[in-house]
Design a protein around this motif. Structure first.
Motif, PDB file in Angstrom:
ATOM      1  N   MET A   1      45.178  34.680  46.579  1.00 55.22           N
ATOM      2  CA  MET A   1      44.989  35.090  45.184  1.00 55.22           C
ATOM      3  C   MET A   1      45.094  33.855  44.278  1.00 55.22           C
ATOM      4  N   ARG A   2      44.152  33.749  43.345  1.00 53.00           N
ATOM      5  CA  ARG A   2      44.192  32.589  42.436  1.00 53.00           C
ATOM      6  C   ARG A   2      45.330  32.751  41.436  1.00 53.00           C
ATOM      7  N   SER A   3      45.878  31.644  40.989  1.00 57.32           N
ATOM      8  CA  SER A   3      46.954  31.729  39.988  1.00 57.32           C
ATOM      9  C   SER A   3      46.334  31.924  38.601  1.00 57.32           C
ATOM     10  N   PHE A   4      47.124  32.515  37.703  1.00 60.69           N
ATOM     11  CA  PHE A   4      46.662  32.715  36.327  1.00 60.69           C
ATOM     12  C   PHE A   4      47.867  32.587  35.403  1.00 60.69           C
ATOM     13  N   ALA A   5      47.599  32.251  34.140  1.00 57.27           N
ATOM     14  CA  ALA A   5      48.668  32.202  33.142  1.00 57.27           C
ATOM     15  C   ALA A   5      48.823  33.596  32.536  1.00 57.27           C
ATOM     16  N   PHE A   6      50.053  33.994  32.244  1.00 60.05           N
ATOM     17  CA  PHE A   6      50.293  35.326  31.675  1.00 60.05           C
ATOM     18  C   PHE A   6      50.961  35.191  30.311  1.00 60.05           C
ATOM     19  N   THR A   7      50.367  35.832  29.301  1.00 59.86           N
ATOM     20  CA  THR A   7      50.946  35.817  27.952  1.00 59.86           C
ATOM     21  C   THR A   7      51.175  37.243  27.494  1.00 59.86           C
ATOM     22  N   PRO A   8      52.430  37.677  27.365  1.00 64.86           N
ATOM     23  CA  PRO A   8      52.653  39.016  26.815  1.00 64.86           C
ATOM     24  C   PRO A   8      52.513  38.975  25.291  1.00 64.86           C
ATOM     25  N   ALA A   9      51.701  39.863  24.732  1.00 61.06           N
ATOM     26  CA  ALA A   9      51.481  39.865  23.278  1.00 61.06           C
ATOM     27  C   ALA A   9      52.384  40.906  22.623  1.00 61.06           C
ATOM     28  N   GLU A  10      52.807  40.610  21.371  1.00 59.15           N
ATOM     29  CA  GLU A  10      53.701  41.520  20.637  1.00 59.15           C
ATOM     30  C   GLU A  10      52.954  42.282  19.542  1.00 59.15           C
ATOM     31  N   THR A  33      43.508  48.457  38.018  1.00 57.91           N
ATOM     32  CA  THR A  33      42.170  47.993  38.399  1.00 57.91           C
ATOM     33  C   THR A  33      42.149  46.471  38.488  1.00 57.91           C
ATOM     34  N   LEU A  34      42.665  45.848  37.450  1.00 54.27           N
ATOM     35  CA  LEU A  34      42.497  44.396  37.315  1.00 54.27           C
ATOM     36  C   LEU A  34      43.172  43.622  38.453  1.00 54.27           C
ATOM     37  N   ILE A  35      44.389  43.965  38.794  1.00 53.18           N
ATOM     38  CA  ILE A  35      45.102  43.183  39.818  1.00 53.18           C
ATOM     39  C   ILE A  35      44.408  43.324  41.177  1.00 53.18           C
ATOM     40  N   ASP A  36      43.946  44.538  41.489  1.00 52.03           N
ATOM     41  CA  ASP A  36      43.156  44.741  42.716  1.00 52.03           C
ATOM     42  C   ASP A  36      41.979  43.772  42.774  1.00 52.03           C
ATOM     43  N   LEU A  37      41.239  43.712  41.659  1.00 55.68           N
ATOM     44  CA  LEU A  37      40.010  42.919  41.648  1.00 55.68           C
ATOM     45  C   LEU A  37      40.308  41.417  41.659  1.00 55.68           C
ATOM     46  N   VAL A  38      41.428  41.033  41.111  1.00 59.89           N
ATOM     47  CA  VAL A  38      41.827  39.618  41.184  1.00 59.89           C
ATOM     48  C   VAL A  38      42.200  39.272  42.623  1.00 59.89           C
ATOM     49  N   LYS A  39      42.927  40.184  43.270  1.00 65.26           N
ATOM     50  CA  LYS A  39      43.291  39.929  44.677  1.00 65.26           C
ATOM     51  C   LYS A  39      42.050  39.817  45.552  1.00 65.26           C
ATOM     52  N   LEU A  40      41.010  40.604  45.220  1.00 61.43           N
ATOM     53  CA  LEU A  40      39.778  40.583  46.015  1.00 61.43           C
ATOM     54  C   LEU A  40      38.868  39.411  45.631  1.00 61.43           C
ATOM     55  N   ASP A  41      39.285  38.627  44.650  1.00 57.91           N
ATOM     56  CA  ASP A  41      38.512  37.490  44.141  1.00 57.91           C
ATOM     57  C   ASP A  41      37.214  37.927  43.459  1.00 57.91           C
ATOM     58  N   VAL A  42      37.217  39.165  42.957  1.00 55.54           N
ATOM     59  CA  VAL A  42      36.042  39.678  42.244  1.00 55.54           C
ATOM     60  C   VAL A  42      36.144  39.318  40.761  1.00 55.54           C
ATOM     61  N   MET A  43      37.344  39.433  40.185  1.00 53.39           N
ATOM     62  CA  MET A  43      37.577  38.984  38.809  1.00 53.39           C
ATOM     63  C   MET A  43      38.505  37.768  38.897  1.00 53.39           C
ATOM     64  N   ARG A  44      38.199  36.770  38.060  1.00 53.40           N
ATOM     65  CA  ARG A  44      38.935  35.501  38.192  1.00 53.40           C
ATOM     66  C   ARG A  44      39.429  34.982  36.845  1.00 53.40           C
ATOM     67  N   PRO A  45      40.148  35.799  36.088  1.00 53.06           N
ATOM     68  CA  PRO A  45      40.607  35.294  34.777  1.00 53.06           C
ATOM     69  C   PRO A  45      41.642  34.181  34.967  1.00 53.06           C
ATOM     70  N   ALA A  46      41.479  33.090  34.219  1.00 57.23           N
ATOM     71  CA  ALA A  46      42.478  32.010  34.275  1.00 57.23           C
ATOM     72  C   ALA A  46      43.715  32.401  33.472  1.00 57.23           C
ATOM     73  N   ARG A  47      43.490  33.319  32.458  1.00 63.57           N
ATOM     74  CA  ARG A  47      44.613  33.763  31.619  1.00 63.57           C
ATOM     75  C   ARG A  47      44.579  35.280  31.494  1.00 63.57           C
ATOM     76  N   MET A  48      45.764  35.875  31.542  1.00 63.36           N
ATOM     77  CA  MET A  48      45.852  37.320  31.288  1.00 63.36           C
ATOM     78  C   MET A  48      46.757  37.536  30.088  1.00 63.36           C
TER      79      MET A  48
END
Ligand code: FAD
Ligand code: SF4
Length: 331
Positions: A1-10, A33-48
């Protein structure tokens, strides 16, 4: 799984500015949905950008009878909310027909509307898929296409839209509120999901960086009966082969108002408006429901493995309309 930056918004403003609309970032709500697709390398957001802390958790009845639902209301909360069970039973039934209790506890209203197709070739990074990789082809056209759509398809994509909740929203009528880098706007739910045509990768009428903040359901149809029928390979935790969401209001022995939308058969949540029109003013009888089903499926086109969906959807429509009529009160 590719790494990504995570920013929680307020706040909504902070979320929109953190997302940035540059194509490298994605909002994350329940993540089902999103985490599944990131694990499958279908979606590749650098930031969440995490949106779960945003104040979008309310369900409220507006003065004109419409129902305003925050995008972070979970599928479980929405299905069991007293205003929904009392005035929008079709929505409650459709949500509860989807996924599993655990998933519904995490899944959000906004995430459900934005969920991606379950086409196995889309989810397989080694397969040709115009939706995942524009111009690469479509392995489903001549592949195992038993689960695929029969309405709204194109030579570039035949993927079915997977949501149950969206079928109810298509039938009930709703408006989405979106907030993005250029401010807020509204769009009719029926205009939000796109047909694949020659750009199946463009699934929604959403601009880069836009966040769904609310869904506002149209006022309920007084006296209407509703029924959501989902036909699938097993009784729970399975996507629809064909589903029908129906609402019928009867007055003096004829149909005053009819609503019909289909799931599992369309490339987007399928609102059968011509069939609805044909039902209005007719007696609520099986012969008229069969005619409506014929109209709804007139343009259906099957591939090698999914022709069975045409009679299946026909039966789902007729049965859902019959059940909705039984639940209606003749005024
Ligand atoms: C095993 C399994 C079975 C399932 N079965 C069914 C079923 O039978 N019927 C059914 O209808 N669904 C089913 N689902 C799908 C499920 O309903 C969705 O995964 C869920 O609704 C997505 O919501 P979420 O909050 O987890 O979204 P996330 O995974 O957080 O996000 C999904 C997508 O939406 C975007 N997004 C999220 N919130 C917003 C927002 N407010 N504005 C803009 N974009 C946003 C994200 O960037 C992402 O692209 C199933 C899922 C799984 C994993
Ligand atoms: S049907 Fe659509 S999602 Fe599936 S492989 Fe073809 S282009 Fe991709």
């Amino acid at each position: 799984m590719r790494s990504f930056a995570f920013t929680p918004a307020e706040s909504v403003g902070q979320a929109v500015s953190a997302q940035g609309g540059d194509g490298d970032a994605a909002y994350i709500a329940g993540g089902t949905t999103l985490i599944d697709l990131v694990k499958l390398d279908v979606m590749r957001p650098a930031r969440m950008v995490g949106v779960n802390r945003l104040p979008l958790n309310d369900v409220e009845r507006l003065d004109d009878g419409r129902l305003r639902v925050g995008a972070l209301v979970t599928n479980t909360e929405l299905a069991h909310h007293p205003l929904v069970t009392a005035h929008f039973p079709l929505l409650s039934q459709a949500i509860l027909a989807g996924a599993s209790t655990q998933l519904r506890n995490m899944a959000t209203t906004g995430g459900n509307i934005m969920q991606r197709t379950r086409c196995p070739y889309f989810r397989d990074a080694a397969a040709a898929c115009n939706k995942r990789e524009p111009g690469s082809g479509c392995d489903a056209l001549d592949g195992i296409n038993r689960m695929h759509a029969i309405l709204g398809t194109s030579e570039h994509c035949i993927a079915a839209h997977p949501s149950d909740m969206c079928v109810a929203l298509a039938a009930l009528g709703a408006t989405l509120t979106l907030v993005g880098p250029h401010g807020a706007r509204e769009i009719a739910f029926g205009d939000f999901h796109r047909l694949p045509e020659d750009r199946p990768d463009r699934e929604h009428e959403i601009e880069p960086g836009e966040l769904i903040t609310h869904v506002t359901l149209d006022s309920p149809v007084e006296g209407a009966g509703a029924h959501y029928l989902k036909l699938r390979d097993r009784a729970s935790y399975e996507f629809a082969l064909a589903s029908a969401g129906a609402m019928i209001a009867v007055e003096k022995g004829v149909i005053r108002e009819a609503r019909l939308a289909l799931g599992g058969v369309g490339t987007r949540p399928w609102h059968a408006q011509e069939a609805e029109q044909a039902l209005r003013g007719q007696p609520p009888e099986t012969v008229n429901f069969e005619k409506a089903a014929g109209i709804a499926l007139r343009d259906a086109s099957a591939r090698q493995h999914n022709a069975f969906k045409i009679p299946l959807a026909r039966q789902a429509i007729v049965r859902a309309l019959e059940k909705a009529t039984q639940a209606a009160t003749d005024s």
